[in-house]
Scaffold this active site. Sequence first.
Site, PDB file in Angstrom:
ATOM      1  N   HIS A   1      -7.398  -5.120  10.397  1.00  0.00           N
ATOM      2  CA  HIS A   1      -7.142  -4.842   8.979  1.00  0.00           C
ATOM      3  C   HIS A   1      -5.855  -5.516   8.498  1.00  0.00           C
ATOM      4  O   HIS A   1      -4.942  -5.753   9.282  1.00  0.00           O
ATOM      5  CB  HIS A   1      -7.155  -3.337   8.662  1.00  0.00           C
ATOM      6  CG  HIS A   1      -5.966  -2.552   9.123  1.00  0.00           C
ATOM      7  ND1 HIS A   1      -6.071  -1.256   9.582  1.00  0.00           N
ATOM      8  CD2 HIS A   1      -4.650  -2.839   9.190  1.00  0.00           C
ATOM      9  CE1 HIS A   1      -4.872  -0.799   9.892  1.00  0.00           C
ATOM     10  NE2 HIS A   1      -3.996  -1.737   9.671  1.00  0.00           N
TER      11      HIS A   1
ATOM     12  N   ASP B   1       0.820  -1.216   0.000  1.00  0.00           N
ATOM     13  CA  ASP B   1       0.000   0.000   0.000  1.00  0.00           C
ATOM     14  C   ASP B   1       0.853   1.264   0.000  1.00  0.00           C
ATOM     15  O   ASP B   1       2.076   1.207   0.193  1.00  0.00           O
ATOM     16  CB  ASP B   1      -0.961   0.000   1.208  1.00  0.00           C
ATOM     17  CG  ASP B   1      -0.329  -0.567   2.477  1.00  0.00           C
ATOM     18  OD1 ASP B   1       0.905  -0.527   2.589  1.00  0.00           O
ATOM     19  OD2 ASP B   1      -1.078  -1.042   3.349  1.00  0.00           O
TER      20      ASP B   1
ATOM     21  N   GLU C   1      -9.895  -2.318   5.592  1.00  0.00           N
ATOM     22  CA  GLU C   1     -10.490  -2.071   6.901  1.00  0.00           C
ATOM     23  C   GLU C   1     -11.718  -2.973   7.092  1.00  0.00           C
ATOM     24  O   GLU C   1     -12.234  -3.540   6.114  1.00  0.00           O
ATOM     25  CB  GLU C   1     -10.920  -0.599   6.982  1.00  0.00           C
ATOM     26  CG  GLU C   1      -9.766   0.395   6.798  1.00  0.00           C
ATOM     27  CD  GLU C   1      -8.921   0.583   8.058  1.00  0.00           C
ATOM     28  OE1 GLU C   1      -8.972  -0.265   8.963  1.00  0.00           O
ATOM     29  OE2 GLU C   1      -8.195   1.586   8.139  1.00  0.00           O
TER      30      GLU C   1
HETATM   31  C1  F6R Z   1       1.409  -1.625   6.221  1.00  0.00           C
HETATM   32  C2  F6R Z   1       0.088  -2.192   6.334  1.00  0.00           C
HETATM   33  C3  F6R Z   1      -0.693  -2.218   7.609  1.00  0.00           C
HETATM   34  C4  F6R Z   1       0.146  -2.599   8.836  1.00  0.00           C
HETATM   35  C5  F6R Z   1      -0.733  -2.603  10.092  1.00  0.00           C
HETATM   36  C6  F6R Z   1       0.095  -2.850  11.335  1.00  0.00           C
HETATM   37  O1  F6R Z   1       1.905  -1.743   4.901  1.00  0.00           O
HETATM   38  O2  F6R Z   1      -0.403  -2.606   5.355  1.00  0.00           O
HETATM   39  O3  F6R Z   1      -1.752  -3.131   7.473  1.00  0.00           O
HETATM   40  O4  F6R Z   1       0.711  -3.853   8.639  1.00  0.00           O
HETATM   41  O5  F6R Z   1      -1.392  -1.385  10.215  1.00  0.00           O
HETATM   42  O6  F6R Z   1       0.951  -1.773  11.525  1.00  0.00           O
HETATM   43  P1  F6R Z   1       2.106  -1.806  12.621  1.00  0.00           P
HETATM   44  O7  F6R Z   1       3.066  -2.859  12.189  1.00  0.00           O
HETATM   45  O8  F6R Z   1       2.733  -0.434  12.578  1.00  0.00           O
HETATM   46  O9  F6R Z   1       1.465  -2.113  13.917  1.00  0.00           O
END
Ligand code: F6R
Length: 242
Positions: free
Chosen positions: A138, A68, A143
């Site tokens: 998510h 993303d 979401e």
């Molecule tokens: C990032 C992504 C998100 C994260 C998720 C967890 O490319 O796609 O889905 O993997 O928000 O984020 P962290 O690792 O910062 O807790």
Amino acid sequence: MKIIVCENYDGMSRRAYEEIKKVMTETGGECVLGLATGSTPLGLYKCMAADCEAGKISYEKTRTVNLDEYVGLPAANEQSYRRFMRDNLFDKIDILEENTRFPDGNAEDLAAECERYDELLEKTPRDIQVLGIGSNGHIAFNEPGTPFDGRTRVVELKESTIKDNSRFFASEEEVPRRAISMGIRDILQSKKILVLASGGNKAEAVRAMCRGEITERCPASALQRHGDVTVIVDAEAGAELC
Ligand code: F6R
């Protein structure tokens, strides 16, 4: 789903690296890695960089596709996902820049950009997809409520995600409200999937992903439908699993 609970974050990262190394070894590095941003995979990326810097592994023939990108942040902005990957991985390994792909969150025609990315994904099947999970379940920016057959598209970030991600920005107002995200259908097309989670704020989402009902209310529960998923978590994130 294969579930591995490690003692702590470092253990989780080292165990995750073993999975990546397996794919790299089996393919002689000629493979496609699906990569994620966020705090969770940082330890994994450190392991990848350390072995590459020590000359033990090479990414010269490897291609990557990221999940993303925020809409409207210049690629050089410190919080853009392209910049994040450069700073935390790509500048530390011998991968060729042209072999690293992202959705373009600054494309003039975002709908056309989503189509382009989907075509790219069709042409570059991933050998393994690394995923983090949001505290709301998510995966990528899919979401709760996202259909499981969704392809790459522009998404509105949920309030909880904006709050979670505001730790990387000077204030919550600076967090972009939209992103381009690979869809759940695209994610499920990867041959292998590697999900990482760390910390108690992920425990409920991890439980729902692994043991809960398969429902669009928890996008990560779609992974139960994939035949080759490895979930590696630290003890806190795995606390609700038993
Ligand atoms: C990032 C992504 C998100 C994260 C998720 C967890 O490319 O796609 O889905 O993997 O928000 O984020 P962290 O690792 O910062 O807790």
